[in-house]
Design a protein around this motif. Structure first.
Motif, PDB file in Angstrom:
ATOM      1  N   LEU A  79      30.913   3.541  10.430  1.00 10.69           N
ATOM      2  CA  LEU A  79      29.877   4.551  10.682  1.00 10.69           C
ATOM      3  C   LEU A  79      28.680   3.821  11.275  1.00 10.69           C
ATOM      4  O   LEU A  79      28.214   2.835  10.703  1.00 10.69           O
ATOM      5  N   MET A  80      28.224   4.286  12.436  1.00 15.67           N
ATOM      6  CA  MET A  80      26.997   3.706  13.021  1.00 15.67           C
ATOM      7  C   MET A  80      25.969   4.817  13.179  1.00 15.67           C
ATOM      8  O   MET A  80      26.298   5.908  13.633  1.00 15.67           O
ATOM      9  N   ILE A  81      24.730   4.540  12.794  1.00 16.70           N
ATOM     10  CA  ILE A  81      23.657   5.493  13.086  1.00 16.70           C
ATOM     11  C   ILE A  81      23.103   5.142  14.470  1.00 16.70           C
ATOM     12  O   ILE A  81      22.873   3.970  14.784  1.00 16.70           O
ATOM     13  N   HIS A  82      22.926   6.201  15.281  1.00 12.33           N
ATOM     14  CA  HIS A  82      22.409   5.991  16.647  1.00 12.33           C
ATOM     15  C   HIS A  82      20.904   5.721  16.541  1.00 12.33           C
ATOM     16  O   HIS A  82      20.071   6.557  16.873  1.00 12.33           O
ATOM     17  N   GLU A  83      20.564   4.557  16.005  1.00  9.16           N
ATOM     18  CA  GLU A  83      19.172   4.111  15.889  1.00  9.16           C
ATOM     19  C   GLU A  83      18.941   3.163  17.055  1.00  9.16           C
ATOM     20  O   GLU A  83      19.158   1.949  16.964  1.00  9.16           O
ATOM     21  N   ASN A  84      18.516   3.728  18.168  1.00  3.31           N
ATOM     22  CA  ASN A  84      18.525   3.007  19.444  1.00  3.31           C
ATOM     23  C   ASN A  84      17.248   2.247  19.764  1.00  3.31           C
ATOM     24  O   ASN A  84      17.246   1.401  20.651  1.00  3.31           O
ATOM     25  N   PHE A  85      16.120   2.538  19.063  1.00  2.40           N
ATOM     26  CA  PHE A  85      14.851   1.960  19.525  1.00  2.40           C
ATOM     27  C   PHE A  85      14.860   0.424  19.483  1.00  2.40           C
ATOM     28  O   PHE A  85      14.261  -0.213  20.327  1.00  2.40           O
ATOM     29  N   ARG A  86      15.544  -0.153  18.487  1.00  6.59           N
ATOM     30  CA  ARG A  86      15.560  -1.627  18.422  1.00  6.59           C
ATOM     31  C   ARG A  86      16.318  -2.216  19.614  1.00  6.59           C
ATOM     32  O   ARG A  86      16.208  -3.406  19.895  1.00  6.59           O
ATOM     33  N   TRP A  87      17.090  -1.382  20.313  1.00  7.84           N
ATOM     34  CA  TRP A  87      17.844  -1.845  21.483  1.00  7.84           C
ATOM     35  C   TRP A  87      17.026  -1.780  22.777  1.00  7.84           C
ATOM     36  O   TRP A  87      17.526  -2.128  23.848  1.00  7.84           O
ATOM     37  N   GLN A  88      15.775  -1.312  22.679  1.00  6.40           N
ATOM     38  CA  GLN A  88      14.944  -1.261  23.892  1.00  6.40           C
ATOM     39  C   GLN A  88      14.658  -2.681  24.385  1.00  6.40           C
ATOM     40  O   GLN A  88      14.420  -3.590  23.579  1.00  6.40           O
ATOM     41  N   THR A  89      14.634  -2.837  25.708  1.00  7.08           N
ATOM     42  CA  THR A  89      14.422  -4.162  26.307  1.00  7.08           C
ATOM     43  C   THR A  89      13.158  -4.857  25.764  1.00  7.08           C
ATOM     44  O   THR A  89      13.222  -6.033  25.387  1.00  7.08           O
ATOM     45  N   PRO A  90      11.990  -4.179  25.682  1.00  2.09           N
ATOM     46  CA  PRO A  90      10.802  -4.883  25.167  1.00  2.09           C
ATOM     47  C   PRO A  90      10.943  -5.317  23.703  1.00  2.09           C
ATOM     48  O   PRO A  90      10.430  -6.371  23.316  1.00  2.09           O
ATOM     49  N   ILE A  91      11.649  -4.506  22.899  1.00  2.00           N
ATOM     50  CA  ILE A  91      11.818  -4.871  21.471  1.00  2.00           C
ATOM     51  C   ILE A  91      12.767  -6.080  21.360  1.00  2.00           C
ATOM     52  O   ILE A  91      12.541  -6.998  20.565  1.00  2.00           O
ATOM     53  N   GLN A  92      13.812  -6.076  22.177  1.00  2.48           N
ATOM     54  CA  GLN A  92      14.735  -7.226  22.199  1.00  2.48           C
ATOM     55  C   GLN A  92      13.984  -8.489  22.630  1.00  2.48           C
ATOM     56  O   GLN A  92      14.245  -9.588  22.119  1.00  2.48           O
ATOM     57  N   ALA A  93      13.020  -8.324  23.564  1.00  2.00           N
ATOM     58  CA  ALA A  93      12.242  -9.489  24.041  1.00  2.00           C
ATOM     59  C   ALA A  93      11.365 -10.053  22.922  1.00  2.00           C
ATOM     60  O   ALA A  93      11.209 -11.273  22.796  1.00  2.00           O
ATOM     61  N   VAL A  94      10.817  -9.161  22.092  1.00  2.00           N
ATOM     62  CA  VAL A  94       9.997  -9.618  20.957  1.00  2.00           C
ATOM     63  C   VAL A  94      10.880 -10.393  19.975  1.00  2.00           C
ATOM     64  O   VAL A  94      10.525 -11.477  19.498  1.00  2.00           O
ATOM     65  N   ARG A  95      12.065  -9.842  19.701  1.00  2.00           N
ATOM     66  CA  ARG A  95      13.005 -10.507  18.765  1.00  2.00           C
ATOM     67  C   ARG A  95      13.344 -11.916  19.271  1.00  2.00           C
ATOM     68  O   ARG A  95      13.371 -12.881  18.514  1.00  2.00           O
TER      69      ARG A  95
END
Ligand code: NAD
Ligand code: 89V
Length: 343
Positions: A119-135
């Motif tokens: 089961l995956m929740i479609h929690e997509n915001f962490r997949w945004q390019t700017p958020i990935q860049a911060v990570r």
């Protein structure tokens, strides 16, 4: 690699992005769609050339012929539809918010675990390019260990014209948008031990709260603030950007409006453009969200193919959903809520 066959339930406002995303995903495609509204079913079926169409999800599951289901309906149907997937042993993606209550969400996770389906929740915001860049910047060690953060989404954008139901619910901004921001806070600074929150309703035309300020204590010892508003008018509308400030032992990081990432440490300051790309089917200002839809769906296809757990699995997302529940509880009682009491 064998192409995974998916079925999508709920052909509404946001599902159109998901359908576009599935067209771009490597290794998966949508072979059947369902919506109880025949007009939406026809619109999406014709636009994406899907012939297998159902107005009844139960009938679609009975007919089968797909390897996973993508549930893109609004929250009240999530538990019933996930339980249908469980009954047919079909791996499921479920849109956020997970469920109407934390008890429902826990039952859904338990049912999927017992049936052995992902089961995956479609929690997509962490997949945004700017958020990935911060990570990535954090993982590089550029600012050392973060001890303070701010995750901010303040906007005056009219979300109600595209999603009228958002004006009608008793709960609004924390459940719909803050849920993403809280998930980003977890993704960047780790799990949360306790939280306190304050909310307000500024727009008199809606039922729920449209402003929230949340103070988080993280397991790591870091403190952060999640602040969200749909009552904030600014000269340049930032929707749908999440702005981030992080202070660490060796430096600091700022993700500012316009998708600029500044990292400052003993070596000086570097600025990087971390804007999302505009996919051919995307449109501004939604392109940031649209790109992340493609990214999370590709992640699902990759994980399902390799039999790996997704990073926003049901079990993981319970920890984000608990923060939503805790924020409402704290706003009502004015007390600090210990997250372990909810999980
Ligand atoms: P919507 O109302 O436009 O669409 C929902 C569709 O589902 C409707 O067409 C409705 O007829 C259909 N539906 C509902 N129950 C059904 C059932 N039991 N069987 C078959 N069809 C059913 O809503 P929306 O704005 O597209 O939002 C859908 C979900 O997506 C919500 O949970 C919302 O929070 C979420 N959302 C997520 C993002 C994101 O970035 N992750 C963005 C917007 C919306
Ligand atoms: O992402 C979402 O869940 C949307 C919006 C960005 C409008 O809040 O509902």
């Amino acid at each position: 690699m064998m192409e995974l066959r998916g079925a999508l339930i709920g052909c509404g406002f946001f599902a159109v992005n998901q359908m576009h995303g599935w067209r771009d995903v490597n290794g998966a495609s949508i072979v059947a769609i369902c919506d109880r509204d025949p007009e939406r079913l026809k619109l999406v079926g014709d636009q994406f050339g899907v012939d297998r169409r159902y107005t009844d999800a139960r009938q679609m599951f009975t007919n089968g012929g797909f390897d996973f289901v993508d549930i893109a309906t609004t929250v009240n149907s999530h538990r019933t539809l996930v339980e249908m997937a469980v009954a047919h042993k079909v791996p499921a993606i479920c849109q956020k918010p997970f469920a109407p209550t934390l008890a429902d969400a826990k039952a859904m996770v338990a049912a999927c675990e017992a049936a052995g389906i992902p089961l995956m929740i479609h929690e997509n915001f962490r997949w945004q390019t700017p958020i990935q860049a911060v990570r990535k910047a954090l993982d590089s060690g550029a600012i050392g260990a973060p001890f303070w953060g701010r995750f901010s989404f303040r906007s005056g954008y009219d979300v109600f014209s595209g999603q009228p139901y958002l004006a009608e619910g008793k709960r609004f901004i924390i459940e719909d948008l803050g849920i993403h921001t809280l998930d980003i806070a977890r993704y960047i600074l780790g799990d949360v031990t306790s939280l306190s929150a304050r909310t307000k309703r500024v727009n008199p035309k809606i039922r729920g709260e449209d402003v929230a300020t949340i103070l988080l204590d993280h397991n790591s010892g870091a403190t952060s603030i999640v602040d969200v508003s749909y009552a904030t008018r600014q000269s340049v509308e930032p929707f749908p950007e999440t702005l981030i400030e992080l202070d660490g032992t060796q430096g600091s990081l700022r993700l500012s409006q316009g998708y600029e990432l500044q990292v400052t440490n003993a070596e000086g300051a570097t600025n990087t453009d971390v804007a999302p790309i505009l996919l051919p089917w995307a449109s501004r200002p939604w392109h940031n969200i649209q790109e992340s839809v493609f990214a999370i769906q590709q992640h699902w296809a990759d994980c399902l193919g390799r039999q790996e757990e997704t990073c926003t699995s049901g079990a993981d997302n319970l920890k984000t959903f608990a923060l939503v529940e805790a924020a409402y509880e704290s706003a009502a009682s004015k007390a600090t809520v210990e997250i372990r009491t909810l999980l």
